[in-house]
Each structure stands twice: as C-alpha cells, then as structure tokens.
Design an enzyme around this catalytic site. Structure first.
Site, short mmCIF file in Angstrom:
data_model
loop_
_atom_site.label_atom_id
_atom_site.label_comp_id
_atom_site.label_asym_id
_atom_site.label_seq_id
_atom_site.Cartn_x
_atom_site.Cartn_y
_atom_site.Cartn_z
N ASP A 16 0.79 -1.19 -0.06
CA ASP A 16 0.04 -0.02 -0.02
C ASP A 16 0.83 1.27 0.09
OD1 ASP A 16 -1.82 2.12 0.45
OD2 ASP A 16 -2.30 1.46 2.35
N GLU A 54 -2.82 10.65 -0.31
CA GLU A 54 -4.02 9.73 -0.03
C GLU A 54 -4.05 9.27 1.54
OE1 GLU A 54 -6.32 6.02 0.44
OE2 GLU A 54 -4.15 6.73 0.80
#
Length: 671
Positions: free
Chosen positions: A362, A399
C-alpha cells in the site's frame, strides 16, 4: 467471431461470457505488462520513506514522472502538479505512553518502536530528513498533547462498543481510551471517543485481526509481528475528505466550510491520538482492571484476560506533532484522444504513491501496476495507435492523510473532467491472491466481460485464480466468472476510503476499484515499516497454501492487464459499456434492504416508482445501443455522441445538490 461493438451491446443483456475474445489492440497490449519491470520499479520506489510532502515523496514523484515520459513517449504529456495542503508531522521529540501507579511509580513504558528485522533490509534504514518517519509512531492530523488519566478499553471504538461500556457502568469521560484496529476507520474511533469526553485515544493492532491468530507473523509469515505499528490518518473524513484547510491558492474564496459545511477544526481531532503495537498494548490491558470484557471485546493476545477498566493506575500519553502548510506532488499524464474536444469523454486511471513509510503493498504495488499500464499503452502508441477518448494516468500524493491529492485535483479540475466517463482506481493492487472488486453497479458487465475474456484467452495462465480449483470467481458470490449468464448485479459496492471518492461521491463519475488481497481483507504489515519490498517479495501473494517467492510481481502484471483492457474498452468503444439494467437491479436491492427495517412511517413507493422508471429507460437504451451497432456508425456520429452521453452521464443524475445529511461534500446517492 462477434465484433467488439456487439459484445458491448450484449452487456445490456447480462451475458456472462464473451468467449475469451480480445481485440487485436487488446491482444497486443496484454503481451506487454511484465513481472520483471514491476519488480524493478517497486524496488526503487520502496528504497526510502516517502510520506506525503517530504523530500522522499518529491523524489518518487519525479521518478514516476520520468518513467511515464519514457514509457508513453511524445504522444503524451506528463506534468508534476503540486497541490498546497495542510499536513502534520511528528517532531524530533518522541511520543510517550507510560503507566504509573497512583503514587507515581512507573509500571510500564511503551517502546513505541518497531524492531529491526534481519530479513527485512529496510527495517533498520536510517533517515536523511529532519524527522525520521521510519521509527516514529504517529497518526496524521493528531494534535500535540500531554494528558494523564486512568484508561478504559473500548474494543473497536464503534458507537455500539461505547454503548456496551455504558451498560456496564463504565464512563469514558476524562479517560484515556484504548481501542483496537478493525471494523471502522481509525478516525471514527477517535471521533466517537472524543464525543464521549475521552482525553486521549490509543489504537493498537490485536493479533486476532491481522496478527499471529491469522497465521505466522513476519518474517516467518505475512502477519503482523508484536512490535509492528499501524500508522494512519485520524482526519474525520466521514465529514469531509481532502485537505482540511483547502489551502491551495487556486481555491480562491472557496473554503472547506462552503464545500463541506464544517470548519477545519471540526474535521480534525482535538485530543491526542496515537497508534501502538500489541506488544505495547499488552501491559496496558494486563493492568486494565475493572469488569470482564464482553465476549465480542475479547481479542487474541495469548494468555490475557480482557477487562474494560477503568484502571486504578494512571496512563500518561504525550504526542509531539506539528502542523504545516506545504505542497504535495500529483503526477498527471495525458494521452490525447482523437475525438473532438467537445465530444471527448476522458478515461481516468488513478493510484496514490505516498506511503506512511515504504509502502510496498500500500500503495506502490498499485504504482508498479500503473507504470506497467503506461508501458503497455506506450507500446500501442509507438505502433501508431491512438485512443478515441483521452486517457489520463494519475499518480496521487496525500492519499494517506485523507485523499488529499485526488480530492484537490478533482475539485479544482471539475469542469475540465465534466465529461469523464469512468475512474478506475488501483490502490493496494497486490497484498494476497484473492481477487476482489467494487464498482458503480453499471460497470458490472464490463468487469465480467474483461475478466472472462482475459481468462478465456489464456492471458492468466501463470496466475492461479482465487477459486477452490484455480478458477477466477466473483469474490462476492464465489460464482466462476463467465460460467453462467449474470442474473443480477454481483459487483461489490464502493463507499469511500480511497481515491475514487471525489470522482464518485462528489463528481458523479462511475468508478471501479480492484485488488488482489488476503483472506482477512487486510494484510499483516499494513501501514508499518514492514510494508517493504522484502515483505512483498516473500509474502505479497500469500495464501493458505505454499507461498511462491516473488509471485506478487506476477499478480501485478495481471492487474496491469486487467486495468489496461478496462481502459481500452472505454477509450475505444463505439458505444460505452455501461449496463444500467444492472444498476437498476442494484437499486431494487437497496430498497429491499430498507424495506426489511419494517419502519411503519417509511413510504418507499416513490423510490419504487423511480427505480421502475429508470429500469424501463435502461431497457429502452439497450435497444438504442443495438440499433446504433447495426447502423455501423462511428463514435463521432451525432447519434453515437448523444447515446454515449446518456450512457455515461446518467450517474451524475444521482447526485444530491445539497449533499447527504451532515455530509455536504458527499453527494452520490446511487451506490
């Protein structure tokens, strides 16, 4: 062999199989994505920390920009587009968590540090920046603070958990609250505790959720080890995601209040919030005291009797965080389409690049996928191909703090992308071998068609499927893809939590998000220093069977094949592959869920009538698609342009002008 247009028209009819037919362009494309280059790119991007707004973030943005220029060539434009935002970073002075007896004697001091692991080459990496993110446990947007009080255990920190504590006579007001990760977003845990009067929140990862209870801990397996800490943002993004200050000068007079209905302070916690490992949480739980924990509060720490407190001992929590206004780098690549500008309908492909430390799974397994998509499209471009509709490849920053880069770009470029037809998101592309997808329901047939065609063409011959005998199955129903006609919409439902949010929930652009994930729906090194190249190399495609070293990179190549073919089916389609009958069926399902509540004062007949009208219009539109296909007209024909606008822009009609109740910026009402 059926033509591509006829296959797209068939989507209206829920046909599950298109017989493994890839177009010549698609066949040429899928030959390009490679596990070798995916591995090379991921190795560089994960070579140093790249938290949003830091020097590492800008270095990796430049790397991605350079690679996009190399792969796409002169047919595309690539730019780094900085966005000014509000961020927070930990100071050089380390945070503290200590438990003390009432007389002040120190019982326990938390290490708040992740162990250096010999098998993980970056776990002991020193930093060359002012603040070493490698070994700072912190939560984004948590304020600095110093509080001392007794401690209470609140399970997952959901409202129902606090209700259970209240029923036990446990008051969290004025207390430090310990919660575990899972079941709801960490920012909601902080918000729920703060609203009930807590003075600080600690969040730990319980072995039951993503640790040794799931399987062997890293480095002997993929799951979370005792010292591993899950960082993350605690912005109240259920109220408003994106930069909580909307600090970029391009916003002008537009404020977060005018966009979201909340001030900056209302979207951020006012109390200290800190993540800790289960090694550090164990003594706190051991000395918690109080009543025995309800059954659903009991986790997986071996030998521990879970209780809820409040403790007789005191816990001191100290955080040292600083808020700064600074730029973050978005990278924007544009492949112009051949349609006239007033007829163009851009196709958007996105992935974020910033990470809490190294971010191998991620998000940068997704960055490796996006770069493989660029390599594939670049090969087509260098062979003379040009998309009919513009394709944008979007590498976001920020993000992890709260969808900052994508939200800012979407809001500031809303007019420029007002005709965009789809946003395809890949975040954590590979953290296991289980294929999952969630999307706007009208995209269910194009997803099914792409997967069926890729499987049928033997494109995935080196990638085992996620079914019991190696076939690819729908993760929501376990039905083999393409085995039978689709009787209903089976695609997962999007909510928020990744970069599709602004496009779907605020701009009304149909969106899709997919990944290869683990059996638990998360993975054991998420947001820790161990989300590293070595973890991905050894455990990135782990399953319940034998793990093949480096298999994750093969899955990344497969993900690039999926994403690229999806993009081609939108960019080159004569009639866009939307299935509004599927969307209508999904809406009928949502109404059925509401009806199951048996609320006597809830009149659902207006919704029933509206969905019936929509379903009839969808059926009529399918007939129009069939007629256009038979006519042989191209996508630039006036009738085709009008039909494609109906197909693609209908999602915008589900936007509520004033937003959802208490969530002004979230306007989407369709799922």
């Amino acid at each position: 062999m059926p033509t591509r247009s006829s296959l797209l028209a068939a989507c209206c009819l829920f046909l599950g199989s298109t017989n493994g037919d890839l177009s010549p362009t698609e066949t040429q494309y899928v030959a390009v994505p490679s596990n070798v280059t995916a591995r090379e790119n991921l190795a560089f991007i994960t070579s140093k920390p790249h938290v949003a707004g830091t020097a590492g973030d800008f270095e990796m943005a430049q790397y991605v920009s350079d690679k996009l220029e190399e792969y796409l060539g002169d047919a595309a434009t690539v730019e780094i587009d900085p966005l000014t935002v509000l961020l927070s970073y930990p100071d050089e002075e380390r945070p503290e968590v200590r438990m003390m007896a009432p007389d002040g004697t120190i019982i326990f001091e938390a290490a708040l540090s992740e162990d250096v692991i010999e098998e993980d080459s970056t776990s002991g990496l020193s930093c060359d920046e002012d603040v070493c993110h490698r070994n700072h446990t912190h939560h984004g947007y948590a304020p600095a603070g110093d509080v001392t009080s007794s401690i209470v255990y609140a399970n997952y920190g959901r409202p129902s958990d606090f209700d259970e504590l209240e029923a036990l006579g446990v008051d969290v007001a004025g207390k430090v609250v310990l919660t575990r990760y899972g079941q709801c977003f960490r920012g909601l845990k902080a918000m729920n505790a703060e609203r009930r009067g807590a003075v600080a929140v600690l969040v730990y990862s319980d072995p039951e959720d993503d640790g040794p209870v799931q399987g062997p801990a890293y480095p002997m397996g993929p799951w979370r080890s005792p010292s591993s800490v899950q960082r993350g943002s605690v912005q109240y993004n259920s109220l408003c995601s994106g930069d909580p200050a909307r600090a970029d000068p391009r916003y002008g007079e537009t404020t977060i209040e005018s966009l979201c209905g909340y001030s900056t302070n209302e979207t951020l916690p006012a109390i200290p919030v800190l993540p800790i490992s289960f090694a550090d949480a164990t003594p706190l739980l051991t000395y918690m005291g109080g009543a025995a924990a309800p059954t659903d509060f009991i986790g997986g720490i071996d030998g521990l009797s879970y209780t809820v407190g409040p403790s007789a001992n005191l816990v001191r929590v100290v955080t040292h965080n600083t808020f700064v206004t600074t730029p973050i780098p978005n990278v924007i690549a544009t492949i112009p389409g051949s349609l006239p500008a007033d007829e163009d309908q851009p196709v958007l492909l996105g992935n974020h690049r910033d990470a809490w430390v190294f971010g191998a799974a991620d998000p940068n397994s997704g960055t490796a996928v996006l770069l493989e998509v660029a390599r594939g499209l670049g090969t087509l471009l260098k062979g003379g191909w040009r998309p009919q509709r513009t394709i944008k490849l979007l590498s976001w920053s920020g993000e992890e703090y709260g969808l900052l880069g994508s939200t800012g770009w979407g809001e500031l470029n809303a007019e420029a992308i007002s005709r965009a037809v789809v946003y395809i998101n890949v975040d954590t592309a590979v953290s296991g071998d289980r294929l999952t997808v969630a999307a706007t329901p009208s995209l269910s047939s194009v997803w099914e068609g792409v997967m069926t065609d890729l499987v049928g063409s033997n494109t995935f011959d080196v990638v085992p499927g996620n079914g019991p005998t190696g076939e690819f199955v729908d993760a929501n129903t376990n039905r083999p893809l393409g085995s039978t006609p689709v009787a209903k919409s089976e695609i997962g439902t999007l909510g928020s939590g990744s970069d599709y949010s602004v496009f779907l929930d605020h701009l009304g652009i149909a969106s899709l998000d997919f990944e290869f994930s683990s059996k638990a729906g998360t993975y054991g090194v998420y947001h820790s220093i161990y989300d590293s190249f070595d973890w991905v190399d050894n455990w990135g495609a782990a399953n319940d069977n034998d793990q093949q070293k480096s298999a994750a990179f093969t899955y990344m190549a497969a993900a690039a094949q999926i994403e690229g073919v999806l993009a081609l089916r939108f960019s080159d389609a004569t009639t866009l592959p939307f299935n509004h009958t599927a969307a209508a069926i999904a809406l009928e399902g949502y109404i059925a869920q509401l009806r199951a509540y048996n609320e006597p004062d809830l009149d659902l007949s207006p919704l029933d009538e509206a969905v019936a009208t929509y379903k009839a219009a969808a059926a009529a539109t399918c007939k129009d698609v069939g007629a256009l296909v038979k006519s042989g007209l191209g996508p630039d024909n006036a009738d085709a342009v009008a039909l494609n606008e109906r197909l693609s822009l209908t999602e915008r009609r589900f936007l509520a002008e004033d937003g959802l109740p208490s969530r002004q910026v979230s306007e989407g009402c369709s799922g």
